[in-house]
Motif scaffolding. Structure first.
Motif, PDB file in Angstrom:
ATOM      1  N   LEU A  81       0.828  -1.208   0.000  1.00 41.31           N
ATOM      2  CA  LEU A  81       0.000   0.000   0.000  1.00 41.31           C
ATOM      3  C   LEU A  81       0.861   1.256   0.000  1.00 41.31           C
ATOM      4  N   GLU A  82       1.930   1.242   0.803  1.00 40.18           N
ATOM      5  CA  GLU A  82       2.822   2.404   0.865  1.00 40.18           C
ATOM      6  C   GLU A  82       3.560   2.620  -0.454  1.00 40.18           C
ATOM      7  N   GLN A  83       3.699   1.562  -1.242  1.00 39.18           N
ATOM      8  CA  GLN A  83       4.324   1.665  -2.561  1.00 39.18           C
ATOM      9  C   GLN A  83       3.321   2.038  -3.651  1.00 39.18           C
ATOM     10  N   ASN A  84       2.067   2.324  -3.246  1.00 41.00           N
ATOM     11  CA  ASN A  84       0.997   2.677  -4.182  1.00 41.00           C
ATOM     12  C   ASN A  84       0.773   1.600  -5.244  1.00 41.00           C
ATOM     13  N   THR A  85       0.895   0.337  -4.822  1.00 41.24           N
ATOM     14  CA  THR A  85       0.755  -0.781  -5.746  1.00 41.24           C
ATOM     15  C   THR A  85      -0.621  -0.806  -6.409  1.00 41.24           C
ATOM     16  N   ILE A  86      -1.667  -0.413  -5.676  1.00 41.67           N
ATOM     17  CA  ILE A  86      -3.015  -0.361  -6.262  1.00 41.67           C
ATOM     18  C   ILE A  86      -3.552   1.068  -6.256  1.00 41.67           C
ATOM     19  N   GLY A  87      -2.647   2.032  -6.202  1.00 39.94           N
ATOM     20  CA  GLY A  87      -3.058   3.429  -6.201  1.00 39.94           C
ATOM     21  C   GLY A  87      -2.710   4.120  -4.905  1.00 39.94           C
ATOM     22  N   ASP A  88      -3.015   5.400  -4.851  1.00 39.27           N
ATOM     23  CA  ASP A  88      -2.587   6.219  -3.720  1.00 39.27           C
ATOM     24  C   ASP A  88      -3.595   6.265  -2.580  1.00 39.27           C
ATOM     25  N   LYS A  89      -4.639   5.442  -2.637  1.00 36.22           N
ATOM     26  CA  LYS A  89      -5.603   5.379  -1.534  1.00 36.22           C
ATOM     27  C   LYS A  89      -6.320   4.034  -1.570  1.00 36.22           C
ATOM     28  N   ILE A  90      -6.900   3.669  -0.452  1.00 40.61           N
ATOM     29  CA  ILE A  90      -7.738   2.471  -0.375  1.00 40.61           C
ATOM     30  C   ILE A  90      -9.189   2.908  -0.572  1.00 40.61           C
ATOM     31  N   GLN A  91      -9.869   2.287  -1.520  1.00 41.74           N
ATOM     32  CA  GLN A  91     -11.287   2.562  -1.692  1.00 41.74           C
ATOM     33  C   GLN A  91     -12.121   1.745  -0.708  1.00 41.74           C
ATOM     34  N   THR A  92     -11.849   0.440  -0.676  1.00 37.66           N
ATOM     35  CA  THR A  92     -12.562  -0.452   0.244  1.00 37.66           C
ATOM     36  C   THR A  92     -11.633  -1.506   0.797  1.00 37.66           C
TER      37      THR A  92
END
Length: 342
Positions: free
Chosen positions: A138-149
């Motif tokens: 998550l910190e590497q923005n692997t799926i983007g710069d925020k969590i949606q769900t």
């Protein structure tokens, strides 16, 4: 790193994981074990090579004068044991649940704040290797710069039997609050660790096994301050198809603007960028001790922070937020409406 001396209070079911981990942490020596049954404390010493057994906490603390104490007893004992540790100027690591009520938890935190003693809550789920790895992704923005769900589904299957919990933790059967208070608090902390501060909850709790007192099923919606939405679908009653449901204690799906991260019950992590196939993410963990050796990681963190004087991840003052969320879940269920976190 200097060598630290510790003592442990409590020799119940989960204490075995503490003892095994302490035995493997460098520069730590466990000088004594205390339990109200002296024979149990002596058995622990004989098994793990610890020095001395006690059945009186006051005597042990005054005699041994340790650097830290590991409290592995039921939550209703924690306030008085923390008072004793503070009076003897001994740093504390203490199992969750922190206390039976939020008021007692605050009292512990205020006592710590006004003393020179440091205290960490033994909240080990966030130290499970898969959650540490997901945090990195998550910190590497692997799926983007925020969590949606973020969604977590747990099916333990250890709570449907007539004699549910008797073989491991029989006191579960008589607890007024069970799933959220005893297990769900872990997931509250994991959600906070991965997603940030929780601002409101909406919960529906059920007791499916008529032979127990507290809830064994929960649906909880979480709203986060940053806009993330969370959902916990947890049951100790119905069963899992996993070979070992107690490895990860559940499966997780995290969606972001660029894709998804999944955690499977066997510890597998996958990443699926939008428009691409799901691929396995390679990382290392060992299936030893408890849930990927998270107890060892938790206690190692405690020792490291005692030595470098940096904050614990689960400082008792910070941990109060989790208990506020926990209590809001019960209130939401009672009131049948969403509840904001103060």
């Amino acid at each position: 790193m200097k060598k630290l001396t510790g003592v442990c209070i409590g020799a119940g079911y989960f204490s075995q994981f503490h003892f095994d981990a302490w035995q493997r942490i460098e520069n730590v020596e466990i000088a004594a074990i205390c339990d109200h049954q002296l024979a149990k404390a002596q058995t622990v010493c004989d098994t793990y090579g610890f020095k001395k057994a006690y059945d009186d906490v006051v005597t042990m603390l005054e005699t041994e004068k340790p650097d830290f104490v590991d409290i592995i007893t039921p939550p209703e004992t924690h306030l008085e044991l923390c008072k004793l540790a503070i009076a003897n100027e001994i740093d504390i690591i203490c199992q969750k649940p922190l206390a039976p009520t939020y008021g007692e938890s605050v009292q512990i935190a205020e006592m710590i704040k006004s003393s020179g003693v440091r205290m960490m809550v033994h909240e080990n789920f966030r130290f499970m290797p898969w959650y540490r790895e997901i945090k990195k992704l998550l910190e590497q923005n692997t799926i983007g710069d925020k969590i949606q769900t973020i969604q977590l589904r747990m099916r333990m299957g250890d709570g449907w039997q007539d004699d549910a919990y008797m073989n491991r933790q029989p006191y579960f059967r008589k607890m007024d609050r069970l799933l959220i208070y005893e297990t769900g608090i872990h997931f509250i902390d994991v959600f906070s660790f991965l997603g940030g501060n929780i601002k409101s909850v909406y919960a529906k709790l059920r007791t499916l096994n008529p032979n127990i007192k507290g809830e064994d099923f929960a649906w909880v919606n979480f709203d986060f301050e940053n806009g993330t939405l969370g959902f916990l679908d947890a049951s100790r009653y119905n069963e899992n198809t996993a070979e070992d449901p107690r490895l990860t204690f559940g499966s997780v799906l995290i969606d972001g603007p660029k894709g998804s991260i999944r955690l499977y019950d066997d510890g597998t992590i996958t990443v699926q960028p939008l428009g691409k196939k799901e691929t396995k993410h390679t990382y290392h963990f060992e299936n030893k001790n408890f849930s990927g050796d998270c107890v060892f990681a938790t206690q190692s963190h405690f020792i490291e922070r005692l030595c470098d004087n940096r904050p614990f991840e689960t400082e008792v003052s910070k941990y109060l937020k989790n208990i506020e969320v926990q209590d809001a879940i019960y209130r939401s269920n009672d009131e049948k409406s969403p509840v904001n976190i103060a």
